[in-house]
Design an enzyme around this catalytic site. Structure first.
Site, PDB file in Angstrom:
ATOM      1  CD  GLU A   1      28.972  45.991  42.020  1.00  0.00           C
ATOM      2  OE1 GLU A   1      29.238  47.023  41.361  1.00  0.00           O
ATOM      3  OE2 GLU A   1      29.761  45.470  42.812  1.00  0.00           O
TER       4      GLU A   1
ATOM      5  CD  GLU B   1      33.428  44.969  39.600  1.00  0.00           C
ATOM      6  OE1 GLU B   1      32.477  45.165  38.845  1.00  0.00           O
ATOM      7  OE2 GLU B   1      34.215  45.868  39.953  1.00  0.00           O
TER       8      GLU B   1
END
Length: 581
Positions: free
Chosen positions: A233, A157
């Site tokens: 995710e 991320e």
């Protein structure tokens, strides 16, 4: 040998279209003797892949002391995945977030002057050494060499943190030079800015989200015009912090969101399939205006609960997956209840009066980082000039402090409450016991120093001549376990150690109820279960069966405040706290 690649529209496994249906299990949050059980149950839910982060600070807590054995045996974990007939996704970071201490970065790395998560040369050199060690384990276990690994992720991320393309390019180059041949991915939340900043054209972009799948896949497709869409995710639950509630998600709603994702043809990694536990002192913390340390449990309201039992979400997800992929006929055994019993705790005396020769003397309090201290507590002592009291003011306490004068408790200072000052009485010696409650695992507070920050003052007069004494709670617990306790009718206030002995017919998963205790740490047979705190929401500590013994077992409790009842109560079911519903 089997190939794995990215085609125009799909992942290709042995040249054929393939959908990744994965679930996250972090090997460092699960007892190694229970890895196989958790992996097998993932297959029985219909998953074909297991994903794991790699926690650098678990492998190298001190610089140069690399460990890939026991709890850190990533190679064995990947081999067990392969033995179950499943594939593996590895996400080595170096930054992982994961509600894990310091986002996975070692304290020794973040304590320096390096510019984190960037192409700054000294940081990149350390990262390169770390990744080479990881890839020595991963490379021979890739699918095209007969192993289980089909994807490797670059950073984590990153678009939420920075946009240093040279940094990402350096990670890619190192990864390829280290022999990683499987496809490389990145993951970001599906916003235009994060997807643009967090990846490179040659990396396959994936998303992280838990709802509104069609909308978010459309955003992802705009940035990844070819190849398979993947939510790497899929948030099926959430984490908890001390002082909050236990977070859960509606089973039907979560299953519907998963159904929408799979109906769109996307691949998925369910985060988490099995969360496990932040054993020891491994929990992280969030800070978005207020410091919030993460609890010991990482149950995450996942399909497999903290104790490894299938939940209603497990079977709901299994039914959804069965619409899109083969699911084994075999089902996991029903959830089991843990043995329930109580044993008395006997006192073993005070435990925070550390020996003087472990202390460091400096004008200002030494931080945990300056002391190179990896445990939970540092005790700070100084003499009060003229024996006078007044208003004690600190620059900042990271993260919770118990203040006493001449051995008498005065009060606490809490970072979560934004405390900085406390009125103290006249006396000779000021003592401040500071607990590091978990390092922030997100954004730009990574690596912040812990302890008493700056120089405290009383009525604007700086206090100097500090003695800073690191306390290793695991070492203290081991010493207490060796000598045991003795019954006493005397009341105990302040930090006190307690011991309980119990017998088991055979090793068993146990759930230790801490509701009648205040705050501290618990150990079974030397195994560090983690932190407990009446602040909640969590009440039970999970004791994995491999930490117990047939026959005699010993529990050690290091209490920082007081016990409402000197009893150790083992209960039959997890008690993770009240929910918002």
């Amino acid at each position: 040998m089997t190939s794995f690649s990215i085609g125009e529209t799909d992942f290709l496994r042995a040249g054929l279209p393939h959908r990744v249906i994965s679930g996250a299990i972090h090997y460092f949050r699960v007892h190694p003797d229970q890895w196989q059980d958790r992996i097998r149950k993932a297959r029985l839910m219909g998953l074909n892949t297991i994903e794991t982060y790699v926690a650098w600070n678990a492998h190298e807590p001190r610089r140069g002391e690399w460990d890939a054995t026991g709890w850190n045996d990533l190679g064995r974990f990947l081999d067990l995945i392969q033995a179950e007939g499943m594939d593996a996704i590895v996400r080595p970071g170096p930054y992982i977030c994961a509600e894990w201490h310091n986002g996975g970065l070692p304290n020794w790395l973040t304590a320096g002057e390096r510019e984190l998560r960037s192409s700054e040369p000294t940081y990149l050199a350390e990262v390169s050494d770390y990744l080479r060690r990881v890839y020595e384990i991963v490379a021979p276990r890739q699918i095209d060499r007969g192993g289980s690994v089909v994807l490797v992720q670059i950073e984590n991320e990153y678009g939420a943190y920075g946009s240093d393309k040279a940094y990402l390019q350096a990670l890619v180059a190192l990864t390829r030079e280290a022999g990683i041949t499987v496809p490389l991915t990145t993951v970001d939340q599906p916003t235009d800015q994060m997807l643009a900043d967090g990846s490179l054209p040659e990396l396959h972009k994936t998303g992280s989200f838990g709802s509104r799948s069609a909308e978010r896949l459309a955003t992802l497709r705009a940035h990844q015009p070819t190849g398979p869409l993947m939510c790497s995710e899929f948030w099926d639950g959430w984490f908890d912090w001390w002082g909050g509630v236990h977070h859960t998600t509606d089973v039907e709603a979560a299953a519907s969101d998963l159904d929408e994702l799979l109906a769109a043809g996307a691949s998925v990694n369910i985060y988490m399939f099995h969360g496990g536990t932040n054993f020891g002192l491994t929990n992280g913390a969030n800070h978005k205006g207020r410091y919030l340390p993460i609890v010991t449990s990482y149950d995450y309201d996942a399909p497999l609960d903290e104790a490894g039992n299938p939940t209603a979400k497990f079977f709901a997800f299994r039914d959804v997956i069965a619409k899109y992929a083969p699911v084994p006929d075999e089902r996991p055994p029903a959830a089991t209840t843990s043995p329930a019993f109580s044993v008395p705790l006997v006192p073993a005396g005070a435990w925070t009066d550390a020996v003087v020769d472990t202390s460091v003397r400096t004008d200002s309090p030494a931080t945990f980082d300056e002391l190179g201290h990896l445990s939970a507590l540092v005790r700070y002592d100084t003499e009060l000039p003229g024996g006078r009291g007044g208003l004690l003011v600190t620059e900042e306490v990271r993260d919770l402090a118990w203040v006493s004068v001449d051995g008498q408790a005065v009060g606490t200072l809490s970072r979560a409450r934004h405390d900085r000052a406390l009125q103290i009485p006249a006396g000779r010696t000021l003592s401040i016991l500071v607990e590091e409650q978990g390092r922030v695992n997100y954004d730009h507070r990574l690596g912040e120093q812990k302890g008493l920050i700056g120089t405290p003052a009383v009525d604007d007069a700086p206090l100097t001549g500090w003695r800073s004494t690191p306390l290793d709670v695991a070492e203290i617990a081991a010493e207490i376990a060796g000598r045991g306790g003795k019954p006493s009718g005397a009341p105990f206030t302040g930090p006190s150690a307690w011991v309980a002995d119990f017998t088991l017919d055979s090793p068993a998963d146990l759930l230790l109820d801490t509701a009648s205790w205040s705050k501290g740490y618990a150990f079974v047979n030397g195994f560090f279960l983690g932190r407990y705190w009446r602040n909640g929401p969590q009440r039970t500590l999970f004791v994995p069966a491999p930490a117990t013994l047939a026959g005699a077992n010993r529990l050690v409790v290091l209490e920082l405040e007081y016990l409402l009842s000197p009893s150790a109560d083992f209960v039959s079911a997890l008690a993770l706290g009240d929910t918002e519903e």
